[in-house]
Design a protein around this motif. Structure first.
Motif, PDB file in Angstrom:
ATOM      1  N   ASP A  63      -9.640 -55.033  45.409  1.00  7.33           N
ATOM      2  CA  ASP A  63     -11.049 -55.125  45.751  1.00  7.33           C
ATOM      3  C   ASP A  63     -11.769 -53.790  45.557  1.00  7.33           C
ATOM      4  OD1 ASP A  63     -11.173 -57.854  46.573  1.00  7.33           O
ATOM      5  OD2 ASP A  63     -10.156 -57.297  48.438  1.00  7.33           O
ATOM      6  N   ILE A  64     -11.105 -52.686  45.940  1.00  3.82           N
ATOM      7  CA  ILE A  64     -11.783 -51.395  45.903  1.00  3.82           C
ATOM      8  C   ILE A  64     -10.812 -50.280  45.542  1.00  3.82           C
ATOM      9  CG2 ILE A  64     -11.462 -50.995  48.386  1.00  3.82           C
ATOM     10  CD1 ILE A  64     -14.269 -49.648  48.343  1.00  3.82           C
ATOM     11  N   ALA A  65     -11.336 -49.298  44.816  1.00  8.82           N
ATOM     12  CA  ALA A  65     -10.582 -48.085  44.488  1.00  8.82           C
ATOM     13  C   ALA A  65     -11.246 -46.896  45.163  1.00  8.82           C
ATOM     14  CB  ALA A  65     -10.536 -47.877  42.972  1.00  8.82           C
ATOM     15  N   LYS A 113     -11.284 -49.087  58.438  1.00  8.44           N
ATOM     16  CA  LYS A 113     -12.459 -49.953  58.388  1.00  8.44           C
ATOM     17  C   LYS A 113     -12.372 -50.909  57.194  1.00  8.44           C
ATOM     18  CE  LYS A 113     -15.458 -46.536  60.615  1.00  8.44           C
ATOM     19  NZ  LYS A 113     -15.520 -47.255  61.903  1.00  8.44           N
ATOM     20  N   LEU A 114     -11.882 -50.411  56.061  1.00 11.53           N
ATOM     21  CA  LEU A 114     -11.732 -51.266  54.884  1.00 11.53           C
ATOM     22  C   LEU A 114     -10.679 -52.342  55.123  1.00 11.53           C
ATOM     23  CD1 LEU A 114     -11.900 -48.662  51.962  1.00 11.53           C
ATOM     24  CD2 LEU A 114     -13.755 -49.988  53.007  1.00 11.53           C
ATOM     25  N   LYS A 115      -9.608 -51.966  55.783  1.00  7.26           N
ATOM     26  CA  LYS A 115      -8.578 -52.952  56.115  1.00  7.26           C
ATOM     27  C   LYS A 115      -9.126 -53.981  57.093  1.00  7.26           C
ATOM     28  CE  LYS A 115      -4.585 -49.961  55.214  1.00  7.26           C
ATOM     29  NZ  LYS A 115      -3.399 -49.277  55.791  1.00  7.26           N
ATOM     30  N   GLY A 116     -10.008 -53.525  57.984  1.00 11.04           N
ATOM     31  CA  GLY A 116     -10.635 -54.453  58.911  1.00 11.04           C
ATOM     32  C   GLY A 116     -11.546 -55.458  58.224  1.00 11.04           C
ATOM     33  N   ARG A 159     -21.110 -45.569  57.761  1.00  6.27           N
ATOM     34  CA  ARG A 159     -22.180 -45.921  56.835  1.00  6.27           C
ATOM     35  C   ARG A 159     -21.623 -46.526  55.542  1.00  6.27           C
ATOM     36  NH1 ARG A 159     -27.256 -43.186  57.664  1.00  6.27           N
ATOM     37  NH2 ARG A 159     -27.255 -41.947  59.569  1.00  6.27           N
ATOM     38  N   LEU A 160     -20.559 -45.909  55.022  1.00  6.42           N
ATOM     39  CA  LEU A 160     -19.986 -46.395  53.769  1.00  6.42           C
ATOM     40  C   LEU A 160     -19.374 -47.783  53.938  1.00  6.42           C
ATOM     41  CD1 LEU A 160     -19.286 -45.947  50.825  1.00  6.42           C
ATOM     42  CD2 LEU A 160     -17.212 -44.747  51.551  1.00  6.42           C
ATOM     43  N   SER A 161     -18.677 -48.006  55.029  1.00  6.82           N
ATOM     44  CA  SER A 161     -18.083 -49.329  55.244  1.00  6.82           C
ATOM     45  C   SER A 161     -19.162 -50.400  55.366  1.00  6.82           C
ATOM     46  CB  SER A 161     -17.194 -49.314  56.489  1.00  6.82           C
ATOM     47  OG  SER A 161     -17.944 -49.020  57.653  1.00  6.82           O
ATOM     48  N   TYR A 162     -20.306 -50.037  55.943  1.00 10.61           N
ATOM     49  CA  TYR A 162     -21.427 -50.974  56.017  1.00 10.61           C
ATOM     50  C   TYR A 162     -21.925 -51.324  54.609  1.00 10.61           C
ATOM     51  CZ  TYR A 162     -26.170 -52.731  56.704  1.00 10.61           C
ATOM     52  OH  TYR A 162     -27.315 -53.489  56.636  1.00 10.61           O
ATOM     53  N   LEU A 163     -22.115 -50.299  53.769  1.00 12.11           N
ATOM     54  CA  LEU A 163     -22.577 -50.537  52.392  1.00 12.11           C
ATOM     55  C   LEU A 163     -21.573 -51.382  51.620  1.00 12.11           C
ATOM     56  CD1 LEU A 163     -23.933 -46.960  51.555  1.00 12.11           C
ATOM     57  CD2 LEU A 163     -25.308 -49.032  51.891  1.00 12.11           C
ATOM     58  N   ILE A 164     -20.300 -51.107  51.810  1.00 11.07           N
ATOM     59  CA  ILE A 164     -19.258 -51.865  51.111  1.00 11.07           C
ATOM     60  C   ILE A 164     -19.273 -53.327  51.548  1.00 11.07           C
ATOM     61  CG2 ILE A 164     -16.755 -52.142  50.911  1.00 11.07           C
ATOM     62  CD1 ILE A 164     -16.577 -49.059  50.989  1.00 11.07           C
ATOM     63  N   GLU A 165     -19.386 -53.539  52.846  1.00 10.58           N
ATOM     64  CA  GLU A 165     -19.416 -54.909  53.367  1.00 10.58           C
ATOM     65  C   GLU A 165     -20.619 -55.673  52.823  1.00 10.58           C
ATOM     66  OE1 GLU A 165     -19.141 -57.186  57.690  1.00 10.58           O
ATOM     67  OE2 GLU A 165     -19.974 -55.161  57.581  1.00 10.58           O
ATOM     68  N   GLN A 166     -21.794 -55.028  52.812  1.00 13.48           N
ATOM     69  CA  GLN A 166     -22.999 -55.690  52.329  1.00 13.48           C
ATOM     70  C   GLN A 166     -22.935 -55.939  50.815  1.00 13.48           C
ATOM     71  OE1 GLN A 166     -25.498 -56.902  54.362  1.00 13.48           O
ATOM     72  NE2 GLN A 166     -23.949 -56.345  55.882  1.00 13.48           N
ATOM     73  N   ALA A 167     -22.433 -54.959  50.071  1.00 13.43           N
ATOM     74  CA  ALA A 167     -22.321 -55.134  48.622  1.00 13.43           C
ATOM     75  C   ALA A 167     -21.375 -56.276  48.288  1.00 13.43           C
ATOM     76  CB  ALA A 167     -21.825 -53.843  47.974  1.00 13.43           C
ATOM     77  N   ASN A 168     -20.299 -56.409  49.033  1.00 10.79           N
ATOM     78  CA  ASN A 168     -19.331 -57.474  48.794  1.00 10.79           C
ATOM     79  C   ASN A 168     -19.938 -58.846  49.076  1.00 10.79           C
ATOM     80  OD1 ASN A 168     -16.706 -58.166  47.962  1.00 10.79           O
ATOM     81  ND2 ASN A 168     -16.045 -58.431  50.089  1.00 10.79           N
ATOM     82  N   LYS A 169     -20.874 -58.884  50.029  1.00 12.98           N
ATOM     83  CA  LYS A 169     -21.544 -60.151  50.346  1.00 12.98           C
ATOM     84  C   LYS A 169     -22.654 -60.469  49.345  1.00 12.98           C
ATOM     85  CE  LYS A 169     -20.892 -59.989  55.389  1.00 12.98           C
ATOM     86  NZ  LYS A 169     -21.607 -59.857  56.694  1.00 12.98           N
TER      87      LYS A 169
END
Length: 281
Positions: A128-130, A156-159, A242-252
């Motif tokens: 999913d991510i590098a 957070k990414l694992k979560g 902040r980054l985990s939030y952006l990643i979560e939103q981008a994935n959605k």
């Protein structure tokens, strides 16, 4: 007759000289604001010039900035620390063969060399991510901040139930090298940790650039950036949040960049009573 003055007299004269030196410096009325910023403000003046202390501090800060750019990163030590995350580590090289070439040819720092690209392509497993780490323009930023940032981010990414590729460490890399990594690994998202161009008050600043569906030559407007990550700036914990939030939103949502706004603080804020509305009976 001796011409030597008593010690007490010499000390008195010395203190008078020091006092006179300080009297030559005209203080700036904004001096109180220096408590709130590391910016070079309210330096005062001596005649029409900078005070000696401010001039010497400028030279010191300039030397620290040059050292941040030119000091080699200890890759062995870095890779040893990153191995503790149990994701695996790939140590690669950009097309810039030396630091001098890296500084003179920014384009070479944006691409992996052929051997490195092929190495990654052999590990293509639809992650999913590098996560990419490169010294950029400040080895100090990486050595002091990268490990702490990843320690806060990876859980957070694992979560979020995202599969994470082996951490990629690229020598002599720039932001664009993350696009090559994303393409070679076939990942959906990439975040690159890079040493930022050092300022005269921030030689240790780390930046993160996050891109969804990245590819070589992608427009810069399709990236999200977090900047000034260091002990005296944005904390590793705040940056990871902040980054985990952006990643979560981008994935959605399926995109990153200027269209994806960082609303992490709003999302985490507690809703309080609106003083403009009357209280319910």
């Amino acid at each position: 007759m001796s011409c030597n003055k008593p010690a007490s007299s010499v000390e008195q004269n010395t203190s008078e000289i020091k006092s006179d030196e300080f009297e030559l410096v005209t203080a700036n009325p904004w001096q109180a604001l220096k408590a709130f910023t590391d910016a070079r403000i309210a330096l005062g003046r001596a005649g029409s010039s900078l005070p000696t202390q401010a001039h010497l501090q400028f030279q010191l800060d300039h030397a620290k900035a040059r050292d941040a750019v030119l000091t080699p990163l200890d890759y062995s030590a870095l890779i040893g620390r990153l191995a503790g995350f149990n994701l695996g580590v790939q140590h690669l090289q950009s097309q810039a063969g030396s630091r001098a070439e890296y500084l003179q040819r920014p384009d070479l720092g944006r691409r992996l060399n052929k051997a490195s690209y092929e190495t990654l392509a052999n590990h293509n497993s639809a992650y999913d991510i590098a996560l990419v780490v490169t010294e950029g323009l400040s080895s100090r930023a990486i050595s002091e901040n990268a490990e702490a940032l990843l320690a806060a981010l990876i859980p957070k990414l694992k979560g979020l139930a995202l599969s994470i590729a082996p951490i990629v460490v690229v020598e002599q890399g720039r932001v664009g090298v993350g696009d090559d990594v994303a393409q070679a690994l076939g990942v959906k998202m990439v975040a690159i940790l890079v040493g930022e161009r050092p300022g005269l008050s921030s030689p240790d600043s780390l930046g993160i650039y996050f891109t969804y569906q990245s590819y070589p030559g992608i427009e810069e407007a399709k990236r999200n950036c977090l900047s000034n990550i260091r002990q005296a700036g944005m904390s590793a914990e705040d940056a990871a949040f902040r980054l985990s939030y952006l990643i979560e939103q981008a994935n959605k949502l399926g995109y990153s960049g200027v269209a994806l706004k960082d609303k992490s603080q709003m999302a985490s804020a507690k809703v309080g009573k609106n003083f403009l509305l009357p209280e319910a009976p």
